[in-house]
Design a protein around this motif. Structure first.
Motif, short mmCIF file in Angstrom:
data_model
loop_
_atom_site.label_atom_id
_atom_site.label_comp_id
_atom_site.label_asym_id
_atom_site.label_seq_id
_atom_site.Cartn_x
_atom_site.Cartn_y
_atom_site.Cartn_z
N ILE A 160 46.72 46.14 -6.14
CA ILE A 160 45.67 47.14 -5.91
C ILE A 160 46.00 47.99 -4.72
N THR A 211 35.96 39.64 -10.82
CA THR A 211 36.26 39.32 -9.42
C THR A 211 37.50 38.45 -9.32
N LEU A 271 40.60 40.58 -10.01
CA LEU A 271 40.94 41.42 -8.85
C LEU A 271 41.53 40.59 -7.72
N TYR A 272 41.00 39.40 -7.51
CA TYR A 272 41.51 38.53 -6.46
C TYR A 272 42.95 38.10 -6.74
N LYS A 273 43.23 37.74 -8.00
CA LYS A 273 44.57 37.27 -8.34
C LYS A 273 45.60 38.39 -8.30
N HIS A 274 45.18 39.63 -8.47
CA HIS A 274 46.12 40.74 -8.49
C HIS A 274 45.88 41.69 -7.34
N LYS A 275 45.47 41.16 -6.20
CA LYS A 275 45.14 42.01 -5.06
C LYS A 275 46.37 42.72 -4.48
N LYS A 276 47.55 42.20 -4.70
CA LYS A 276 48.76 42.88 -4.23
C LYS A 276 49.03 44.16 -5.00
#
Length: 51
Positions: free
Chosen positions: A51, A41, A44-49
């Protein structure tokens, strides 16, 4: 990758315990699962750009 590795280790450990009927609720293998979910989680949060 680290989160997936933790999940895999937890699953292998769980299936080993199930084979010998040694798994009980609250076993430390659950910590691997919970920590792997948090690592995935966070990743995914740190690399949400991306995705």
């Amino acid at each position: 990758m680290f989160g997936i590795l933790l999940t895999t280790i937890g699953d292998v450990w769980y299936f080993y315990l199930q084979t010998f009927d040694a798994y009980v609720e609250g076993h430390p293998v659950e910590l691997l699962w919970y920590s792997s979910y948090w690592v995935i989680t966070y990743g995914l949060y740190k690399h949400k750009k991306a995705i």
